[in-house]
Enzyme design. Structure first.
Site, PDB file in Angstrom:
ATOM      1  N   ASN A 106      52.485 -18.578  24.703  1.00 53.59           N
ATOM      2  CA  ASN A 106      52.484 -17.269  25.358  1.00 53.59           C
ATOM      3  C   ASN A 106      53.029 -17.448  26.776  1.00 53.59           C
ATOM      4  OD1 ASN A 106      51.822 -14.478  24.768  1.00 53.59           O
ATOM      5  ND2 ASN A 106      50.252 -14.620  26.359  1.00 53.59           N
ATOM      6  N   ASN A 152      47.568 -16.399  29.604  1.00 51.62           N
ATOM      7  CA  ASN A 152      48.456 -15.415  30.218  1.00 51.62           C
ATOM      8  C   ASN A 152      48.857 -15.805  31.634  1.00 51.62           C
ATOM      9  OD1 ASN A 152      49.763 -13.101  29.029  1.00 51.62           O
ATOM     10  ND2 ASN A 152      47.773 -12.522  28.217  1.00 51.62           N
ATOM     11  N   ASP A 201      46.640  -9.301  32.114  1.00 55.49           N
ATOM     12  CA  ASP A 201      47.723  -9.903  31.332  1.00 55.49           C
ATOM     13  C   ASP A 201      48.577 -10.782  32.246  1.00 55.49           C
ATOM     14  OD1 ASP A 201      49.947 -10.351  29.527  1.00 55.49           O
ATOM     15  OD2 ASP A 201      49.326  -8.599  28.404  1.00 55.49           O
TER      16      ASP A 201
END
Length: 295
Positions: A106, A152, A201
């Site tokens: 990610n 994140n 995020d």
């Protein structure tokens, strides 16, 4: 605190599944971003208006420039280099989760000396299934933090002594003492927490050392003082799933913001015509230049 409604300018109209990873390249004066589940890397040139698309054929969590040329991406199957002339992808380092096909990389960024930090998550966000890794300049890969759920936002203070990191389901930013020479982290503590809707995020840091955080499901970008934990400002966005933000432009005084369409039904998409697109705003603040991968 009242939410501030600012003028938001459409930059690239797109229905990305999960637009993410915004990062400004101060040398080339372009913005990199990705569609994680759309398996695409984008290079946006604000001077021509072009948004070049590179196909990765697998989930791509983040993208950074490489000092020696091209790009480094964090993919479903580990790290890779993209040659911008041929668009050929070449693996870099070993895939640390080769035996975990349900996980993918990610978000991530480079530390002050050019190591790339990026974390993994299970495709559906299962709890404690991922980890945070560091791709060193010699291409060795080291696990630095585990377990994590949805790895994140990650940034460093101007002096390089503090690393800030988001594991989204925890809905906070954790700070660590950072050893620039070794990449070691220590002394975990909470820098700030989200007390409103949505979850933290992606994240950027400005020249004053304050954190700008995209709030997924929260319709906003929030600005925090990480030393006091105080919420300084909240800026309304035209879409619910706000995923990342990055300072850019000639003077690093524009804030680019990405978004996602995933989990939005037709009614929601009709109500959020800019969902999935890249937009920008005037943050009345300046960012700092990103660091390229040094390996």
């Amino acid at each position: 605190m009242a939410v501030e409604h600012v003028d938001v300018q459409l930059v690239v109209e797109n229905r990305t599944v999960v637009g993410e990873g915004a990062l400004w390249d101060s040398d080339r004066k372009v913005l990199y971003w990705v569609d994680i589940l759309g398996c695409e890397v984008y290079i946006y040139d604000p001077f021509s208006g072009a948004n070049r698309t590179l196909h990765t054929c697998q989930a791509v969590g983040t993208v950074v420039p490489r000092q020696s040329g091209g790009l480094i991406v964090a993919l479903h199957n580990g790290f890779a280099h993209i040659d911008l002339d041929s668009e050929k992808m070449t693996p870099v380092g070993d895939d640390p989760e080769r035996g975990v096909p349900t996980n993918r990389f990610n978000d991530g960024k480079c530390d002050p000396v050019g190591r790339l930090w990026a974390g993994t998550m299970e495709f559906r966000g299962a709890q404690n299934a991922g980890a945070l890794y560091c791709l060193d300049v010699d291409h060795s890969v080291h696990r630095r933090l585990a377990p994590v759920s949805i790895s994140n936002g990650i940034v460093w203070s101007a002096d390089g002594r503090t690393m800030y990191y988001i594991d989204s389901p925890l809905n906070n930013v954790r700070a660590y003492d950072y050893d620039v020479e070794t990449g070691a982290i220590d002394n975990e503590r909470i820098a700030c927490e989200n007390e409103g809707a949505g979850i933290f995020d992606g994240m950027a840091i400005d020249a004053e050392g304050t954190l700008w955080i995209a709030v997924y499901g929260g319709w906003s970008v929030k600005r925090y003082d990480p030393l006091s934990g105080k919420l300084m400002a909240e800026f309304a966005m035209p879409f619910s799933n706000v995923t990342s933000c990055a300072f850019g432009g000639e003077n690093m005084d524009e804030l680019y913001v990405t978004s996602a369409c995933q989990q939005l039904d037709e009614k929601a998409l009709a109500e959020q015509p800019l969902a999935g697109s890249l937009v920008k705003m005037d943050p009345q603040s300046r960012g700092v230049a990103s660091v390229a991968y040094a390996g």
